[in-house]
Design a protein around this motif. Structure first.
Motif, PDB file in Angstrom:
ATOM      1  N   ILE A 194      18.224  13.234  17.885  1.00 28.14           N
ATOM      2  CA  ILE A 194      18.792  12.243  18.551  1.00 28.14           C
ATOM      3  C   ILE A 194      18.121  12.074  19.954  1.00 28.14           C
ATOM      4  CG2 ILE A 194      21.292  11.778  19.696  1.00 28.14           C
ATOM      5  CD1 ILE A 194      21.261  11.491  16.672  1.00 28.14           C
ATOM      6  N   THR A 241      19.476  17.988  17.144  1.00 26.51           N
ATOM      7  CA  THR A 241      20.222  17.410  15.984  1.00 26.51           C
ATOM      8  C   THR A 241      19.350  16.087  15.459  1.00 26.51           C
ATOM      9  OG1 THR A 241      22.328  17.738  17.077  1.00 26.51           O
ATOM     10  CG2 THR A 241      22.319  16.114  15.177  1.00 26.51           C
ATOM     11  N   ASN A 245      19.010  13.210  13.127  1.00 29.34           N
ATOM     12  CA  ASN A 245      19.901  12.173  12.766  1.00 29.34           C
ATOM     13  C   ASN A 245      19.590  10.742  13.122  1.00 29.34           C
ATOM     14  OD1 ASN A 245      21.361  10.866  10.984  1.00 29.34           O
ATOM     15  ND2 ASN A 245      23.368  11.918  11.756  1.00 29.34           N
ATOM     16  N   CYS A 261      21.274   8.312  14.028  1.00 29.14           N
ATOM     17  CA  CYS A 261      22.307   7.448  15.083  1.00 29.14           C
ATOM     18  C   CYS A 261      21.743   6.747  16.193  1.00 29.14           C
ATOM     19  CB  CYS A 261      23.218   8.512  15.510  1.00 29.14           C
ATOM     20  SG  CYS A 261      24.089   9.576  14.294  1.00 29.14           S
ATOM     21  N   TRP A 318      25.770   2.702  14.717  1.00 30.15           N
ATOM     22  CA  TRP A 318      26.889   2.611  13.763  1.00 30.15           C
ATOM     23  C   TRP A 318      27.342   1.226  13.683  1.00 30.15           C
ATOM     24  CZ3 TRP A 318      28.949   6.589  10.676  1.00 30.15           C
ATOM     25  CH2 TRP A 318      28.297   7.833  10.694  1.00 30.15           C
ATOM     26  N   PRO A 362      27.738   7.596  19.125  1.00 27.16           N
ATOM     27  CA  PRO A 362      28.459   8.184  19.823  1.00 27.16           C
ATOM     28  C   PRO A 362      28.305   8.503  21.375  1.00 27.16           C
ATOM     29  CG  PRO A 362      28.585   9.192  18.036  1.00 27.16           C
ATOM     30  CD  PRO A 362      27.635   8.125  17.943  1.00 27.16           C
ATOM     31  N   CYS A 374      26.636  14.283  21.513  1.00 24.53           N
ATOM     32  CA  CYS A 374      26.353  14.450  20.320  1.00 24.53           C
ATOM     33  C   CYS A 374      26.923  15.937  19.968  1.00 24.53           C
ATOM     34  CB  CYS A 374      25.011  14.563  19.733  1.00 24.53           C
ATOM     35  SG  CYS A 374      24.404  14.794  18.231  1.00 24.53           S
ATOM     36  N   LEU A 375      27.630  15.925  18.611  1.00 24.68           N
ATOM     37  CA  LEU A 375      28.313  17.198  18.175  1.00 24.68           C
ATOM     38  C   LEU A 375      27.381  18.103  17.264  1.00 24.68           C
ATOM     39  CD1 LEU A 375      31.800  15.881  17.006  1.00 24.68           C
ATOM     40  CD2 LEU A 375      31.062  16.758  19.498  1.00 24.68           C
ATOM     41  N   GLY A 376      26.316  17.500  16.933  1.00 22.82           N
ATOM     42  CA  GLY A 376      25.364  18.129  16.058  1.00 22.82           C
ATOM     43  C   GLY A 376      25.829  18.032  14.598  1.00 22.82           C
ATOM     44  N   CYS A 377      26.524  16.828  14.143  1.00 24.24           N
ATOM     45  CA  CYS A 377      27.334  16.812  12.975  1.00 24.24           C
ATOM     46  C   CYS A 377      26.342  16.855  11.794  1.00 24.24           C
ATOM     47  CB  CYS A 377      28.241  15.738  12.843  1.00 24.24           C
ATOM     48  SG  CYS A 377      27.304  14.185  12.458  1.00 24.24           S
ATOM     49  N   SER A 378      25.023  16.595  11.802  1.00 27.32           N
ATOM     50  CA  SER A 378      24.142  16.585  10.874  1.00 27.32           C
ATOM     51  C   SER A 378      23.419  17.770  10.548  1.00 27.32           C
ATOM     52  CB  SER A 378      23.281  15.394  10.737  1.00 27.32           C
ATOM     53  OG  SER A 378      22.333  15.652  11.891  1.00 27.32           O
TER      54      SER A 378
HETATM   55  S1  SF4 Z   1      27.528  14.350  16.105  1.00 29.26           S
HETATM   56 FE1  SF4 Z   1      27.013  13.159  14.320  1.00 29.26          FE
HETATM   57  S2  SF4 Z   1      27.340  11.147  14.544  1.00 29.26           S
HETATM   58 FE2  SF4 Z   1      27.708  11.844  16.351  1.00 29.26          FE
HETATM   59  S3  SF4 Z   1      25.791  11.463  17.270  1.00 29.26           S
HETATM   60 FE3  SF4 Z   1      25.450  13.506  16.553  1.00 29.26          FE
HETATM   61  S4  SF4 Z   1      24.648  13.063  14.585  1.00 29.26           S
HETATM   62 FE4  SF4 Z   1      25.163  11.188  15.242  1.00 29.26          FE
END
Ligand code: SF4
Ligand code: SF4
Lengths: 217, 354
Positions: free
Chosen positions: B231, B271, B273, B275, B280, B287, B294-298
């Motif tokens: 990201i 992270t 991804n 995004c 989105w 986000p 970023c929460l690092g969700c991926s």
């Molecule tokens: S937390 Fe997930 S959805 Fe949000 S910016 Fe990071 S990777 Fe994308």
């Protein structure tokens, strides 16, 4: 758990624990050593001032030796100042310090930090070259000197690779950078890097001693 | 609409024009970072393809991935993608329930054995012989293992299916594992994210339909085309990071000026991804653009990497007592050493002055 999780978790906790353990061991051990009473009548007062004067004065070359020590001194200054700027001026480092101590301040732009890190690395390499080529210094150097150099240079190299995203994935480089710093933390109290804390103590002691005798070095 | 219709025929029957279909193919080509000429290849291949059967299994999940995915059912390009597939089993969306639903799954599996796509969301609990998640008396592990045997490809949608996600977070009471730990004999494509970007899900499916193969994957089984960059690599706030300009709170001047969110815990640098590029809600925002790091969700174990609001350069450990104990132990040994040395000194002095 990946390498970065390890570096930010268990490795950081235990390296900090070894670091403070070693620092307290060495400092209390040295500061509580028996000191022989000096029964002589002091020729002059101001031991504290003398201590401070010596700490500063000995960081500067004496005129007589200037030509011979200029190279080593310039290189040492370069990497000491460079390291200080990189360690205390880079925002991610300040955030780490703040998380550990609660103390924080404003950082410098990344460009300044990268420049200082490169200068630091060059100076460190020049210092190493001097150590291995200087006929006397070479004989005086042991494992401690070389290992202390390695653990000091490693975080600079890995830090530069990390910001340049060079050689591996970013998270791996960041993990290696943090781990290399943790090795430095573990080594610090037990090797020559401890001069960072002991140098003022040793020089101050000498300065106070001279001041009592009225010598102004 | 018959199952044997080609995709193009079935689209025509739904009143979707050739022009809209071509637009979809061009968008898919650009999403997959393919040269524009590939749009024609995609159109031709997809046009001729028979609608593939998709079996969608859901286990330990929050339906967030399904929510993300169903956004493609609104009239968008992604909508096309899902109208061209035969979604034969998906508990969240199917009308059938109970025995009828299970029968639909068995029929779809039998009729398309070796050819259907198996999509899974949610982690799989293995604790207590899989008793934490059962459907129609069968455990999630057993259903997944059985369904994977006849699948042409297995796709894990969402971080829970890809890496265990939140169910797997410490202390993981149900023994939750990702799909790849249950299915070992088939390649598993991980489309991670909590939830994943819908276009990433449809993009991967389009790739599979077009080329009949799975896209190139990274070391965590994620398609490189979507998970090749962090990201942070693609973040529009990056110039502020480089200039050392950081927001320090969510309502300070830095935050209002759109400065970098690193100090507020952004995990963008580690992270991977899409995004920051795909974004989105049809490319509206993501986000960080909305002001949150970023929460690092991926990424695997993103839930166990310390606070979301803690900067990446700080530690994730807790153990003030360990440090306190280290101080006390160090000082004690130091005092002990000094005492021993003083005694020796005293003994030496006594010897010198009888
Ligand atoms: S937390 Fe997930 S959805 Fe949000 S910016 Fe990071 S990777 Fe994308
Ligand atoms: S907001 Fe996050 S991803 Fe963007 S530049 Fe800052 S640290 Fe990187």
């Amino acid at each position: 758990m990946n390498l970065l999780d390890f570096a930010r978790g268990a490795a950081m906790k235990w390296s900090l624990a070894v670091f403070v353990f070693g620092i307290f061991w060495r400092l209390t051990g040295i500061l509580l050593l028996h000191r022989t009473h000096d029964y002589s009548v002091p020729r002059a007062h101001g031991a504290l001032l003398g201590a401070l004067r010596t700490i500063i004065a000995r960081s500067w070359p004496r005129r007589e030796f200037r030509a011979r020590t200029a190279y080593g001194l310039a290189v040492s200054y370069a990497f000491h100042i460079g390291l200080a700027i990189v360690v205390f001026g880079f925002v991610p480092h300040i955030l780490l310090i703040r998380s550990l101590t609660g103390l924080g301040w404003n950082g410098l732009p990344d460009g300044v930090i990268y420049f200082c890190a490169v200068v630091t690395l060059i100076a460190l390499i020049m210092a190493l070259i001097r150590r291995v080529t200087h006929p006397v210094l070479k004989l005086l150097s042991n494992f401690d000197d070389y290992f202390s150099w390695v653990v000091t240079a490693a975080p600079v190299v890995t830090g530069l690779l990390t910001v340049a995203h060079y050689g591996a994935r970013y998270e791996t480089l960041l993990a290696l950078h943090i781990l290399s710093f943790e090795v430095l933390l573990v080594w610090f109290p037990f090797g020559k890097l401890m001069h960072g804390l002991l140098l003022p103590v040793a020089r101050g002691q000498t300065g106070a001693f001279y001041a009592r005798r009225g010598v102004n070095p | 609409m018959s199952k044997d219709d080609s995709i193009e025929v079935s689209l025509r029957k739904q009143g979707i024009s050739r022009r809209a279909f071509m637009k979809f193919c061009a968008a898919t080509a650009s999403l997959l970072a393919l040269p524009p000429a590939m749009a024609a290849v995609i159109a031709e291949t997809l046009g001729r393809a028979r609608r593939p059967s998709v079996i969608y299994l859901s286990y330990q999940e929050c339906t967030g991935c399904g929510e993300s995915l169903t956004r493609s059912f609104s009239p968008t390009l992604e909508n096309l993608m899902f109208n061209v597939m035969s979604l034969d089993y998906y508990e969240t969306l199917q009308a059938a329930a109970g025995t009828a639903a299970e029968a639909a799954r068995h029929t779809a599996m039998k009729e398309n054995w070796g050819k259907y796509l198996l999509v899974v969301d949610g982690a799989i609990p293995r604790g207590h012989d899989g008793a934490y998640c059962t459907i129609a008396g069968e455990s999630a592990v057993d259903i997944l293992t059985g369904a994977a045997k006849g699948a042409a490809a297995v796709i894990s949608v969402g971080t829970c299916a890809a890496f265990g996600g939140i169910p797997h977070a410490s202390p993981d009471p149900t023994g939750a594992v990702p799909v790849s730990q249950v299915i070992k004999d088939k390649p598993v494509i991980n489309i991670s994210g909590c939830p994943p970007v819908p276009e990433v899900i449809t993009g991967v499916l389009a790739h599979y339909l077009t080329f009949g193969s799975i896209p190139e994957l990274d070391h965590l089984g994620r398609p490189k085309v979507f998970y090749g960059d962090t990201i942070h690599d693609r973040c529009y706030r990056r110039p502020y990071y480089d200039a050392g300009k950081f927001a320090k709170t969510f309502d300070d001047e830095g935050a209002r000026n759109g400065w970098c969110l690193f100090e507020l815990g952004c995990k963008g640098p580690i992270t991977y991804n899409a995004c920051a590029t795909v974004k989105w809600n049809q490319g509206t925002s993501y986000p960080i653009q909305s002001g949150h790091g970023c929460l690092g969700c991926s990424e695997p174990d993103f839930w166990d990497k310390g606070s979301f609001y803690q900067a990446l350069s700080t530690g994730t450990w807790s153990g003030g007592t360990v440090l306190g104990a280290a101080v006390v132990a160090g000082a004690a040994i130091g005092v002990g050493a000094a005492v021993v040395s003083r005694r020796r000194q005293a003994r030496a002095d006594r010897k010198k002055q009888p």
